[in-house]
Enzyme design. Structure first.
Site, PDB file in Angstrom:
ATOM      1  N   ASN A   9       0.860  -1.186   0.000  1.00 11.20           N
ATOM      2  CA  ASN A   9       0.000   0.000   0.000  1.00 11.20           C
ATOM      3  C   ASN A   9       0.899   1.240   0.000  1.00 11.20           C
ATOM      4  OD1 ASN A   9      -1.891   1.984   0.411  1.00 11.20           O
ATOM      5  ND2 ASN A   9      -2.452   1.365   2.502  1.00 11.20           N
ATOM      6  N   TRP A  10       1.030   1.847  -1.171  1.00  8.11           N
ATOM      7  CA  TRP A  10       1.932   3.001  -1.281  1.00  8.11           C
ATOM      8  C   TRP A  10       1.322   4.263  -0.669  1.00  8.11           C
ATOM      9  CZ3 TRP A  10       3.906   2.836  -7.089  1.00  8.11           C
ATOM     10  CH2 TRP A  10       4.657   1.675  -7.288  1.00  8.11           C
ATOM     11  N   LYS A  11       0.033   4.249  -0.413  1.00 14.95           N
ATOM     12  CA  LYS A  11      -0.680   5.432   0.090  1.00 14.95           C
ATOM     13  C   LYS A  11      -0.439   6.616  -0.862  1.00 14.95           C
ATOM     14  CE  LYS A  11      -0.403   3.401   4.601  1.00 14.95           C
ATOM     15  NZ  LYS A  11      -0.412   3.545   6.040  1.00 14.95           N
ATOM     16  N   HIS A  94      -9.948   1.246   4.609  1.00 16.35           N
ATOM     17  CA  HIS A  94      -8.661   1.405   5.294  1.00 16.35           C
ATOM     18  C   HIS A  94      -8.854   2.419   6.425  1.00 16.35           C
ATOM     19  CE1 HIS A  94      -4.559   2.697   6.106  1.00 16.35           C
ATOM     20  NE2 HIS A  94      -4.174   1.543   5.585  1.00 16.35           N
ATOM     21  N   GLU A  96      -7.238   4.878   7.375  1.00 12.87           N
ATOM     22  CA  GLU A  96      -7.053   6.289   7.005  1.00 12.87           C
ATOM     23  C   GLU A  96      -8.300   6.827   6.293  1.00 12.87           C
ATOM     24  OE1 GLU A  96      -3.265   5.670   5.112  1.00 12.87           O
ATOM     25  OE2 GLU A  96      -2.444   5.199   7.077  1.00 12.87           O
ATOM     26  N   GLU A 166      -6.040  -4.665  10.634  1.00 16.10           N
ATOM     27  CA  GLU A 166      -5.086  -3.570  10.762  1.00 16.10           C
ATOM     28  C   GLU A 166      -5.427  -2.725  11.982  1.00 16.10           C
ATOM     29  OE1 GLU A 166      -2.819  -2.704   7.005  1.00 16.10           O
ATOM     30  OE2 GLU A 166      -4.483  -1.318   7.079  1.00 16.10           O
ATOM     31  N   GLY A 172       1.730   2.605  10.717  1.00 15.34           N
ATOM     32  CA  GLY A 172       2.691   3.703  10.566  1.00 15.34           C
ATOM     33  C   GLY A 172       3.332   4.153  11.860  1.00 15.34           C
ATOM     34  N   SER A 212       2.808  -1.603  10.586  1.00 16.98           N
ATOM     35  CA  SER A 212       4.246  -1.583  10.897  1.00 16.98           C
ATOM     36  C   SER A 212       4.933  -2.914  10.624  1.00 16.98           C
ATOM     37  CB  SER A 212       4.479  -1.126  12.343  1.00 16.98           C
ATOM     38  OG  SER A 212       4.046   0.207  12.507  1.00 16.98           O
ATOM     39  N   GLY A 233       2.585  -0.949   4.373  1.00 16.74           N
ATOM     40  CA  GLY A 233       2.687   0.450   3.959  1.00 16.74           C
ATOM     41  C   GLY A 233       4.150   0.841   3.788  1.00 16.74           C
ATOM     42  N   GLY A 234       4.716   1.448   4.816  1.00 11.03           N
ATOM     43  CA  GLY A 234       6.072   2.016   4.773  1.00 11.03           C
ATOM     44  C   GLY A 234       7.114   1.120   4.118  1.00 11.03           C
TER      45      GLY A 234
HETATM   46  P1  PGA Z   1       2.392   0.587   7.651  1.00 11.45           P
HETATM   47  O1  PGA Z   1       0.954   0.747   6.942  1.00 11.45           O
HETATM   48  O2  PGA Z   1       2.979  -0.708   7.176  1.00 11.45           O
HETATM   49  O3  PGA Z   1       3.182   1.790   7.185  1.00 11.45           O
HETATM   50  O4  PGA Z   1       2.137   0.583   9.118  1.00 11.45           O
HETATM   51  C1  PGA Z   1       0.100  -0.345   6.791  1.00 11.45           C
HETATM   52  C2  PGA Z   1      -1.197   0.089   6.170  1.00 11.45           C
HETATM   53  O5  PGA Z   1      -1.677   1.182   6.461  1.00 11.45           O
HETATM   54  O6  PGA Z   1      -1.797  -0.632   5.344  1.00 11.45           O
END
Ligand code: PGA
Length: 257
Positions: A9-11, A94, A96, A166, A172, A212, A233-234
């Site tokens: 997930n590049w966001k 998600h 966010e 999640e 994050g 994370s 994500g990251g």
């Molecule tokens: P993260 O994000 O790996 O940066 O914690 C995961 C996500 O939001 O899908």
């Protein structure tokens, strides 16, 4: 033997050029593993060019979001109908989207249904906040999010639905859940799905963990009972780290250390 599903997930990161470069590096670093499905969720603008760039036997594409109606006067939105054929998966709900953009139960349920209608596999994201966890409400939150997200979905549709656990506090933050937490959450998710759709669906549904995830902790989740993959994500923004996680996923299923 099951397969692992690993989603990047590049966001809202990377320009079109940077995204293309990342995929180029990733292609060089990864082999085609029959045991792992690798899925990329870039921003909308990258989807078309990556669709031409990727080796489709190695990578599949995923939308990070979409609107549930098929067409109409909805300025700035993209529909599942427009994404049809371009992406195989789409994230839905998600945290966010829920917390920054105010998406809630009914809308999330409609998105799950729209994705299914357009042959896109919805990845329904569920998870509790730190406060809800502190108050011992994790199971209630998962229950409510699953009931709303999977409203009007049939047992047959469930073949195409993926659930990502999640926890909001882990996303994050560098503060990942323990494999034990994830095993409990996955069991709770499967219990609820069993209640709604029966034992077979509950056994077969793919449950991912996200929050994370890094090169160092990925194996712990991948070896956890009831976990079928990761939403990252990251660490997915770095070709070497993401490639290492894909390799770990393969090793986890082939029993190698
Ligand atoms: P993260 O994000 O790996 O940066 O914690 C995961 C996500 O939001 O899908």
């Amino acid at each position: 033997m099951g397969k692992h599903l690993i989603i990047a997930n590049w966001k809202m990161n990377l320009t079109i050029h940077e995204g293309s470069l990342l995929v180029h590096k990733l292609s060089e670093l990864t082999q085609n593993h029959r045991t792992v499905d690798v899925v990329l969720a870039p921003g909308f603008l990258n989807l078309q060019s990556l669709n031409l760039q990727i080796d489709h036997s190695k990578f599949k594409l995923c939308a990070q979001n979409f609107y549930w109606r098929d067409a109409g006067a909805f300025t700035g939105e993209v529909s599942a109908n427009q994404l049809r054929g371009l992406v195989s998966y789409a994230l839905v709900g998600h945290s966010e989207r829920r917390h920054i953009f105010g998406e809630a139960g009914r809308e999330i349920g409609r998105k799950v249904q729209a994705a299914i209608r357009h042959d896109i596999k919805p990845v329904l994201c569920v998870g509790e906040t730190a406060m809800e966890r502190g108050d011992g409400e994790t199971n209630d939150v998962l229950h409510d999010q699953l009931v709303a997200g999977l409203a009007n979905v049939t047992s047959d549709d469930m073949k195409h639905v993926i659930i990502a656990y999640e926890p909001v506090w882990a996303i994050g933050s560098g503060n990942s859940a323990t494999p034990d937490d994830v095993e409990k959450a996955s069991a709770m998710i499967r219990r609820q799905i069993q209640h709604m759709f029966g034992a077979q669906v509950a056994r077969d549904v793919q449950v991912l963990y996200g929050g994370s995830v890094s090169m160092d902790n990925a194996r712990g989740y991948l070896d956890t009972k009831g976990v079928n993959g990761l939403l990252i994500g990251g660490a997915s923004l770095h070709a070497d780290q993401f490639a290492s996680i894909i390799k770990t996923a393969h090793q986890s299923l082939s029993g190698k250390k």
